[in-house]
Design a protein around this motif. Structure first.
Motif, PDB file in Angstrom:
ATOM      1  N   THR A  99       0.844  -1.193   0.000  1.00  0.00           N
ATOM      2  CA  THR A  99       0.000   0.000   0.000  1.00  0.00           C
ATOM      3  C   THR A  99       0.880   1.243   0.000  1.00  0.00           C
ATOM      4  N   ASN A 100       0.304   2.345  -0.427  1.00  0.00           N
ATOM      5  CA  ASN A 100       1.037   3.603  -0.376  1.00  0.00           C
ATOM      6  C   ASN A 100       1.236   4.022   1.072  1.00  0.00           C
ATOM      7  N   GLU A 101       2.424   4.507   1.349  1.00  0.00           N
ATOM      8  CA  GLU A 101       2.760   4.895   2.705  1.00  0.00           C
ATOM      9  C   GLU A 101       3.463   6.247   2.708  1.00  0.00           C
ATOM     10  N   LYS A 102       3.517   6.841   3.895  1.00  0.00           N
ATOM     11  CA  LYS A 102       4.197   8.120   4.018  1.00  0.00           C
ATOM     12  C   LYS A 102       5.698   7.938   3.864  1.00  0.00           C
ATOM     13  N   LEU A 103       6.319   9.016   3.397  1.00  0.00           N
ATOM     14  CA  LEU A 103       7.763   9.056   3.281  1.00  0.00           C
ATOM     15  C   LEU A 103       8.343   9.756   4.503  1.00  0.00           C
ATOM     16  N   PHE A 104       9.516   9.280   4.894  1.00  0.00           N
ATOM     17  CA  PHE A 104      10.263   9.915   5.978  1.00  0.00           C
ATOM     18  C   PHE A 104      11.470  10.596   5.348  1.00  0.00           C
ATOM     19  N   PHE A 105      11.606  11.881   5.585  1.00  0.00           N
ATOM     20  CA  PHE A 105      12.628  12.666   4.919  1.00  0.00           C
ATOM     21  C   PHE A 105      13.858  12.885   5.779  1.00  0.00           C
ATOM     22  N   GLY A 106      14.992  13.000   5.099  1.00  0.00           N
ATOM     23  CA  GLY A 106      16.205  13.430   5.755  1.00  0.00           C
ATOM     24  C   GLY A 106      16.200  14.931   5.941  1.00  0.00           C
ATOM     25  N   SER A 107      17.296  15.451   6.444  1.00  0.00           N
ATOM     26  CA  SER A 107      17.371  16.873   6.774  1.00  0.00           C
ATOM     27  C   SER A 107      17.745  17.732   5.573  1.00  0.00           C
TER      28      SER A 107
ATOM     29  N   GLY B  41      14.921  25.404   5.867  1.00  0.00           N
ATOM     30  CA  GLY B  41      16.187  24.696   5.908  1.00  0.00           C
ATOM     31  C   GLY B  41      16.121  23.280   6.427  1.00  0.00           C
ATOM     32  N   LYS B  42      14.897  22.756   6.620  1.00  0.00           N
ATOM     33  CA  LYS B  42      14.737  21.410   7.158  1.00  0.00           C
ATOM     34  C   LYS B  42      13.944  20.541   6.196  1.00  0.00           C
ATOM     35  N   GLY B  43      13.997  19.252   6.428  1.00  0.00           N
ATOM     36  CA  GLY B  43      13.194  18.344   5.638  1.00  0.00           C
ATOM     37  C   GLY B  43      11.743  18.358   6.078  1.00  0.00           C
ATOM     38  N   PRO B  44      10.826  17.980   5.206  1.00  0.00           N
ATOM     39  CA  PRO B  44       9.401  17.936   5.561  1.00  0.00           C
ATOM     40  C   PRO B  44       9.132  16.951   6.691  1.00  0.00           C
ATOM     41  N   GLN B  45       8.219  17.352   7.563  1.00  0.00           N
ATOM     42  CA  GLN B  45       7.816  16.494   8.676  1.00  0.00           C
ATOM     43  C   GLN B  45       6.371  16.063   8.480  1.00  0.00           C
ATOM     44  N   PHE B  46       6.116  14.801   8.708  1.00  0.00           N
ATOM     45  CA  PHE B  46       4.769  14.250   8.577  1.00  0.00           C
ATOM     46  C   PHE B  46       3.825  14.885   9.582  1.00  0.00           C
ATOM     47  N   ILE B  47       2.626  15.262   9.095  1.00  0.00           N
ATOM     48  CA  ILE B  47       1.595  15.777  10.000  1.00  0.00           C
ATOM     49  C   ILE B  47       0.484  14.758  10.157  1.00  0.00           C
ATOM     50  N   ILE B  48      -0.146  14.430   9.037  1.00  0.00           N
ATOM     51  CA  ILE B  48      -1.288  13.525   9.067  1.00  0.00           C
ATOM     52  C   ILE B  48      -1.521  12.986   7.670  1.00  0.00           C
ATOM     53  N   ASP B  49      -2.095  11.805   7.589  1.00  0.00           N
ATOM     54  CA  ASP B  49      -2.410  11.226   6.288  1.00  0.00           C
ATOM     55  C   ASP B  49      -3.828  10.671   6.298  1.00  0.00           C
ATOM     56  N   ILE B  50      -4.307  10.349   5.101  1.00  0.00           N
ATOM     57  CA  ILE B  50      -5.654   9.808   4.977  1.00  0.00           C
ATOM     58  C   ILE B  50      -5.735   8.959   3.720  1.00  0.00           C
ATOM     59  N   ARG B  51      -6.453   7.870   3.799  1.00  0.00           N
ATOM     60  CA  ARG B  51      -6.668   7.025   2.632  1.00  0.00           C
ATOM     61  C   ARG B  51      -8.039   7.327   2.041  1.00  0.00           C
ATOM     62  N   SER B  52      -8.216   6.929   0.803  1.00  0.00           N
ATOM     63  CA  SER B  52      -9.417   7.333   0.074  1.00  0.00           C
ATOM     64  C   SER B  52     -10.687   6.670   0.587  1.00  0.00           C
ATOM     65  N   ASN B  53     -10.549   5.681   1.467  1.00  0.00           N
ATOM     66  CA  ASN B  53     -11.756   5.062   2.027  1.00  0.00           C
ATOM     67  C   ASN B  53     -12.279   5.825   3.251  1.00  0.00           C
ATOM     68  N   MET B  54     -11.661   6.979   3.524  1.00  0.00           N
ATOM     69  CA  MET B  54     -12.082   7.813   4.643  1.00  0.00           C
ATOM     70  C   MET B  54     -12.369   9.222   4.138  1.00  0.00           C
ATOM     71  N   ASP B  55     -13.219   9.942   4.874  1.00  0.00           N
ATOM     72  CA  ASP B  55     -13.520  11.335   4.556  1.00  0.00           C
ATOM     73  C   ASP B  55     -12.853  12.306   5.523  1.00  0.00           C
ATOM     74  N   LYS B  56     -12.518  11.791   6.684  1.00  0.00           N
ATOM     75  CA  LYS B  56     -12.008  12.682   7.725  1.00  0.00           C
ATOM     76  C   LYS B  56     -11.092  11.886   8.634  1.00  0.00           C
ATOM     77  N   ARG B  57     -10.055  12.561   9.082  1.00  0.00           N
ATOM     78  CA  ARG B  57      -9.167  11.939  10.057  1.00  0.00           C
ATOM     79  C   ARG B  57      -8.633  13.029  10.962  1.00  0.00           C
ATOM     80  N   GLN B  58      -8.575  12.726  12.235  1.00  0.00           N
ATOM     81  CA  GLN B  58      -8.144  13.738  13.201  1.00  0.00           C
ATOM     82  C   GLN B  58      -6.878  13.318  13.907  1.00  0.00           C
ATOM     83  N   GLY B  59      -6.046  14.322  14.178  1.00  0.00           N
ATOM     84  CA  GLY B  59      -4.865  14.115  14.985  1.00  0.00           C
ATOM     85  C   GLY B  59      -4.867  15.128  16.112  1.00  0.00           C
TER      86      GLY B  59
END
Lengths: 114, 113
Positions: A99-107, B41-59
């Motif tokens: 399944t598609n999953e989130k990516l974890f990024f480096g700095s 100056g930093k890499g992206p940080q994950f906040i929240i994700d959602i799959r297409s079988n859902m309409d809403k997701r809370q964190g």
């Protein structure tokens, strides 16, 4: 826990010089690995991805190449840098799943070609 | 292929307000969406994700809404704080872009004390 290491953090290179950026992942096996480039702090463009050792897919034609000599090592290279290669380069990993999953990024590496 | 875009490049809010960042996508085969926060100056940080079988997701203080009919998703941040100031990216994958996230251009969120 999994960690991703990317170096160097900043790099200034003259036009025509070679490039080698390295990325390693710890704490996981058989990850999918990615190189992204970000221009001017906005928008990430996928350059390369790899699903295994020696397996590289290129997303856009360019002056760069990638290699994966070991399971958790991903290298971005160029034989001769161009001014247009300047940018913020990001390595990322994701678990290899069905399944598609989130990516974890480096700095990231800020590359300036002068 | 996937095309992910944002309605507004910048958003300014007052501390304590709720923030809403919007995103549109074009590939109806996309089945996974994600929001990242990136500080300078930093890499992206994950906040929240959602799959297409859902309409809403809370964190924690964040909610993602997905409207597949109009191919739109949004990120809601409750009680926005100065530390939330950053660039926010939406991304999607699925279909022929399996395993590869396609990113939007980003929204710069500025939170004023």
């Amino acid at each position: 826990s999994q960690t991703i290491h990317q170096w160097p953090a900043t790099l200034v290179q003259p036009v025509g010089s070679p490039l080698s950026l390295e990325c390693t992942v710890e704490g996981t096996s058989n990850p999918n690995l990615y190189w992204y480039r970000q221009a001017a702090g906005r928008g990430l463009q996928l350059l390369f991805y790899s699903v295994g050792i020696g397996q590289i897919s290129s997303e856009v034609p360019q002056n760069l190449s990638a290699s994966r000599p070991q399971d958790r090592q991903f290298i971005l290279s160029s034989k001769k840098l161009l001014l247009s290669d300047s940018g913020f380069y990001l390595c990322a990993w994701a678990p290899m799943t069905t399944t598609n999953e989130k990516l974890f990024f480096g700095s990231g590496t800020q590359l300036s070609v002068l | 292929g996937e095309s992910v875009g944002l309605h507004l490049p910048t958003l300014s809010v007052q501390e304590g307000d709720n923030s809403i960042i919007n995103c549109a996508y074009s590939n109806s085969a996309s089945d996974y969406f994600i929001w990242y926060k990136q500080e300078s100056g930093k890499g992206p940080q994950f906040i929240i994700d959602i799959r297409s079988n859902m309409d809403k997701r809370q964190g924690q203080r964040v909610t993602v809404l997905l409207n597949k009919t109009v191919k739109h998703l949004s990120l809601q941040i409750a009680a926005t704080q100065p530390g939330d100031s950053a660039v926010y990216f939406c991304a999607g994958s699925g279909g022929t872009s399996y395993g590869k996230l396609t990113f939007g251009q980003g929204t710069i969120l500025t939170v004023h004390p």
